[in-house]
Motif scaffolding. Structure first.
Motif, PDB file in Angstrom:
ATOM      1  N   GLY A  71      -8.336  24.858   3.596  1.00 25.56           N
ATOM      2  CA  GLY A  71      -6.956  25.342   3.603  1.00 25.56           C
ATOM      3  C   GLY A  71      -5.922  24.297   3.968  1.00 25.56           C
ATOM      4  O   GLY A  71      -4.752  24.634   4.158  1.00 25.56           O
ATOM      5  N   THR A  72      -6.324  23.018   4.066  1.00 26.19           N
ATOM      6  CA  THR A  72      -5.355  21.972   4.383  1.00 26.19           C
ATOM      7  C   THR A  72      -4.316  21.897   3.265  1.00 26.19           C
ATOM      8  O   THR A  72      -4.655  21.801   2.094  1.00 26.19           O
ATOM      9  CB  THR A  72      -6.043  20.603   4.552  1.00 26.19           C
ATOM     10  OG1 THR A  72      -6.973  20.689   5.635  1.00 26.19           O
ATOM     11  CG2 THR A  72      -5.033  19.504   4.851  1.00 26.19           C
ATOM     12  N   SER A  73      -3.070  21.928   3.654  1.00 29.79           N
ATOM     13  CA  SER A  73      -1.962  21.912   2.703  1.00 29.79           C
ATOM     14  C   SER A  73      -1.885  20.574   1.959  1.00 29.79           C
ATOM     15  O   SER A  73      -2.016  19.507   2.568  1.00 29.79           O
ATOM     16  CB  SER A  73      -0.655  22.151   3.464  1.00 29.79           C
ATOM     17  OG  SER A  73       0.454  21.898   2.647  1.00 29.79           O
ATOM     18  N   ASP A  74      -1.619  20.642   0.658  1.00 28.06           N
ATOM     19  CA  ASP A  74      -1.431  19.422  -0.141  1.00 28.06           C
ATOM     20  C   ASP A  74      -0.239  18.616   0.352  1.00 28.06           C
ATOM     21  O   ASP A  74      -0.182  17.405   0.164  1.00 28.06           O
ATOM     22  CB  ASP A  74      -1.225  19.773  -1.619  1.00 28.06           C
ATOM     23  CG  ASP A  74      -2.480  20.293  -2.281  1.00 28.06           C
ATOM     24  OD1 ASP A  74      -3.585  20.075  -1.733  1.00 28.06           O
ATOM     25  OD2 ASP A  74      -2.371  20.913  -3.357  1.00 28.06           O
ATOM     26  N   ARG A  75       0.715  19.279   0.985  1.00 25.86           N
ATOM     27  CA  ARG A  75       1.896  18.540   1.409  1.00 25.86           C
ATOM     28  C   ARG A  75       1.593  17.563   2.544  1.00 25.86           C
ATOM     29  O   ARG A  75       2.316  16.590   2.723  1.00 25.86           O
ATOM     30  CB  ARG A  75       3.054  19.471   1.733  1.00 25.86           C
ATOM     31  CG  ARG A  75       2.918  20.309   2.957  1.00 25.86           C
ATOM     32  CD  ARG A  75       4.139  21.233   3.062  1.00 25.86           C
ATOM     33  NE  ARG A  75       4.106  21.935   4.324  1.00 25.86           N
ATOM     34  CZ  ARG A  75       5.164  22.387   4.943  1.00 25.86           C
ATOM     35  NH1 ARG A  75       6.354  22.220   4.424  1.00 25.86           N
ATOM     36  NH2 ARG A  75       5.041  23.028   6.083  1.00 25.86           N
ATOM     37  N   GLN A  78       0.609  14.455   0.587  1.00 30.41           N
ATOM     38  CA  GLN A  78       1.807  13.870  -0.023  1.00 30.41           C
ATOM     39  C   GLN A  78       2.677  13.187   1.033  1.00 30.41           C
ATOM     40  O   GLN A  78       3.175  12.074   0.822  1.00 30.41           O
ATOM     41  CB  GLN A  78       2.601  14.956  -0.760  1.00 30.41           C
ATOM     42  CG  GLN A  78       1.863  15.512  -1.958  1.00 30.41           C
ATOM     43  CD  GLN A  78       2.415  16.854  -2.427  1.00 30.41           C
ATOM     44  OE1 GLN A  78       3.337  17.412  -1.852  1.00 30.41           O
ATOM     45  NE2 GLN A  78       1.823  17.374  -3.506  1.00 30.41           N
ATOM     46  N   PHE A  79       2.848  13.838   2.176  1.00 27.00           N
ATOM     47  CA  PHE A  79       3.634  13.289   3.270  1.00 27.00           C
ATOM     48  C   PHE A  79       3.005  11.988   3.779  1.00 27.00           C
ATOM     49  O   PHE A  79       3.691  10.986   3.994  1.00 27.00           O
ATOM     50  CB  PHE A  79       3.725  14.326   4.390  1.00 27.00           C
ATOM     51  CG  PHE A  79       4.624  13.947   5.516  1.00 27.00           C
ATOM     52  CD1 PHE A  79       6.000  14.024   5.385  1.00 27.00           C
ATOM     53  CD2 PHE A  79       4.092  13.517   6.722  1.00 27.00           C
ATOM     54  CE1 PHE A  79       6.842  13.686   6.437  1.00 27.00           C
ATOM     55  CE2 PHE A  79       4.924  13.180   7.782  1.00 27.00           C
ATOM     56  CZ  PHE A  79       6.302  13.261   7.636  1.00 27.00           C
ATOM     57  N   THR A  80       1.693  12.000   3.958  1.00 22.68           N
ATOM     58  CA  THR A  80       0.982  10.826   4.458  1.00 22.68           C
ATOM     59  C   THR A  80       0.997   9.708   3.424  1.00 22.68           C
ATOM     60  O   THR A  80       1.097   8.528   3.785  1.00 22.68           O
ATOM     61  CB  THR A  80      -0.448  11.197   4.880  1.00 22.68           C
ATOM     62  OG1 THR A  80      -0.390  12.308   5.780  1.00 22.68           O
ATOM     63  CG2 THR A  80      -1.139  10.039   5.582  1.00 22.68           C
ATOM     64  N   ASP A  82       3.458   9.031   1.512  1.00 26.30           N
ATOM     65  CA  ASP A  82       4.774   8.402   1.675  1.00 26.30           C
ATOM     66  C   ASP A  82       4.791   7.462   2.879  1.00 26.30           C
ATOM     67  O   ASP A  82       5.353   6.373   2.820  1.00 26.30           O
ATOM     68  CB  ASP A  82       5.865   9.467   1.842  1.00 26.30           C
ATOM     69  CG  ASP A  82       6.125  10.250   0.566  1.00 26.30           C
ATOM     70  OD1 ASP A  82       5.725   9.794  -0.527  1.00 26.30           O
ATOM     71  OD2 ASP A  82       6.736  11.346   0.662  1.00 26.30           O
ATOM     72  N   ILE A  83       4.170   7.883   3.982  1.00 24.49           N
ATOM     73  CA  ILE A  83       4.139   7.063   5.197  1.00 24.49           C
ATOM     74  C   ILE A  83       3.357   5.768   4.968  1.00 24.49           C
ATOM     75  O   ILE A  83       3.724   4.708   5.471  1.00 24.49           O
ATOM     76  CB  ILE A  83       3.525   7.854   6.368  1.00 24.49           C
ATOM     77  CG1 ILE A  83       4.475   8.981   6.782  1.00 24.49           C
ATOM     78  CG2 ILE A  83       3.206   6.949   7.561  1.00 24.49           C
ATOM     79  CD1 ILE A  83       3.862   9.967   7.756  1.00 24.49           C
ATOM     80  N   THR A  84       2.285   5.853   4.198  1.00 21.84           N
ATOM     81  CA  THR A  84       1.400   4.694   4.012  1.00 21.84           C
ATOM     82  C   THR A  84       1.711   3.898   2.742  1.00 21.84           C
ATOM     83  O   THR A  84       1.031   2.907   2.464  1.00 21.84           O
ATOM     84  CB  THR A  84      -0.075   5.142   3.982  1.00 21.84           C
ATOM     85  OG1 THR A  84      -0.262   6.051   2.895  1.00 21.84           O
ATOM     86  CG2 THR A  84      -0.469   5.795   5.295  1.00 21.84           C
ATOM     87  N   ALA A  85       2.720   4.299   1.994  1.00 14.67           N
ATOM     88  CA  ALA A  85       3.078   3.583   0.756  1.00 14.67           C
ATOM     89  C   ALA A  85       3.346   2.113   1.069  1.00 14.67           C
ATOM     90  O   ALA A  85       4.046   1.785   2.029  1.00 14.67           O
ATOM     91  CB  ALA A  85       4.300   4.221   0.108  1.00 14.67           C
ATOM     92  N   GLY A  86       2.770   1.231   0.289  1.00 11.90           N
ATOM     93  CA  GLY A  86       2.971  -0.199   0.466  1.00 11.90           C
ATOM     94  C   GLY A  86       2.031  -0.855   1.460  1.00 11.90           C
ATOM     95  O   GLY A  86       2.019  -2.074   1.576  1.00 11.90           O
ATOM     96  N   GLU A  87       1.241  -0.067   2.177  1.00 13.94           N
ATOM     97  CA  GLU A  87       0.267  -0.642   3.111  1.00 13.94           C
ATOM     98  C   GLU A  87      -0.997  -0.973   2.328  1.00 13.94           C
ATOM     99  O   GLU A  87      -1.500  -0.138   1.588  1.00 13.94           O
ATOM    100  CB  GLU A  87      -0.029   0.334   4.252  1.00 13.94           C
ATOM    101  CG  GLU A  87       1.187   0.804   5.016  1.00 13.94           C
ATOM    102  CD  GLU A  87       1.958  -0.315   5.712  1.00 13.94           C
ATOM    103  OE1 GLU A  87       1.467  -1.468   5.790  1.00 13.94           O
ATOM    104  OE2 GLU A  87       3.066  -0.038   6.184  1.00 13.94           O
ATOM    105  N   ASN A  88      -1.502  -2.181   2.496  1.00 10.60           N
ATOM    106  CA  ASN A  88      -2.595  -2.654   1.648  1.00 10.60           C
ATOM    107  C   ASN A  88      -3.991  -2.464   2.215  1.00 10.60           C
ATOM    108  O   ASN A  88      -4.940  -2.346   1.463  1.00 10.60           O
ATOM    109  CB  ASN A  88      -2.380  -4.134   1.312  1.00 10.60           C
ATOM    110  CG  ASN A  88      -1.116  -4.330   0.511  1.00 10.60           C
ATOM    111  OD1 ASN A  88      -0.841  -3.583  -0.416  1.00 10.60           O
ATOM    112  ND2 ASN A  88      -0.322  -5.311   0.892  1.00 10.60           N
ATOM    113  N   SER A  89      -4.127  -2.463   3.514  1.00 13.54           N
ATOM    114  CA  SER A  89      -5.465  -2.375   4.096  1.00 13.54           C
ATOM    115  C   SER A  89      -5.657  -1.033   4.797  1.00 13.54           C
ATOM    116  O   SER A  89      -4.694  -0.325   5.108  1.00 13.54           O
ATOM    117  CB  SER A  89      -5.695  -3.514   5.096  1.00 13.54           C
ATOM    118  OG  SER A  89      -4.927  -3.308   6.265  1.00 13.54           O
ATOM    119  N   ARG A  90      -6.901  -0.711   5.060  1.00 16.03           N
ATOM    120  CA  ARG A  90      -7.198   0.508   5.815  1.00 16.03           C
ATOM    121  C   ARG A  90      -6.536   0.443   7.188  1.00 16.03           C
ATOM    122  O   ARG A  90      -5.972   1.425   7.665  1.00 16.03           O
ATOM    123  CB  ARG A  90      -8.714   0.695   5.981  1.00 16.03           C
ATOM    124  CG  ARG A  90      -9.413   0.980   4.664  1.00 16.03           C
ATOM    125  CD  ARG A  90     -10.883   1.254   4.826  1.00 16.03           C
ATOM    126  NE  ARG A  90     -11.590   0.200   5.555  1.00 16.03           N
ATOM    127  CZ  ARG A  90     -12.832   0.295   6.001  1.00 16.03           C
ATOM    128  NH1 ARG A  90     -13.520   1.388   5.815  1.00 16.03           N
ATOM    129  NH2 ARG A  90     -13.410  -0.694   6.638  1.00 16.03           N
TER     130      ARG A  90
END
Length: 168
Positions: A71-75, A78-80, A82-90
């Motif tokens: 039941g984890t929401s898809d949002r 999507q939100f995460t 956005d937060i991690t966009a552009g980050e290259n490594s784990r």
């Protein structure tokens, strides 16, 4: 890395092994006065080194520690994203999630989070403050949406109290 062995000095050779949880487990109860020595190596905390360690976790780890609660929401994903966009490594993705939580949510023991509802969704979208277990739950869910293995552990296993005469 050793995965099993014998209890030193025991003529019955009670074997030990590394349990799935990572702890050491004996096949039998040990006598009350049994002592042992364990050595461990702390993992690196150096950001430069962690950024370079960008390989994949073993399949058994990924299978177990990237599953999302039912039941984890898809949002949340999507939100995460956005937060991690552009980050290259784990490491950079995990650090970005941690930094977002530290910067955008406060700490409080008095929260309005309803434990009967998904905690991560409430912390990300409905409330401004939480306590440590709620933060840990939320970060684990966010990491898992990024296919980063994460596990949340709290508490201690009940054991017989041990006294140390040289400690106050």
């Amino acid at each position: 890395r050793r995965e099993s062995g014998d209890v030193p000095g025991d003529s019955h050779h009670q074997p030990w092994r590394v349990a799935a949880s990572g702890g050491i487990q004996s096949g039998q109860s040990l006598p009350e006065d049994t002592t042992y020595v364990a050595e461990s190596a702390a993992p690196t905390r150096e950001p430069t080194e962690l950024r370079r360690a960008n390989g994949r976790a073993p399949l058994s780890v990924r299978d177990r520690y990237t599953q999302l609660p039912v039941g984890t929401s898809d949002r949340i994903e999507q939100f995460t994203d956005d937060i991690t966009a552009g980050e290259n490594s784990r490491y950079e993705r995990a650090a970005a999630i941690q930094q977002w939580l530290k910067t955008n949510r406060g700490y409080s023991l008095d929260t309005s989070i309803d434990p009967s509802k998904p905690i991560a969704e409430q912390l990300l979208f409905e409330v401004d403050a939480a306590y440590c277990q709620q933060f840990a739950t939320t970060m684990a869910v966010m990491l898992r949406t990024q296919a980063l293995p994460a596990r949340y552990v709290v508490g201690f296993a009940p054991r017989k109290p041990v006294s140390y005469p040289h400690l106050p």
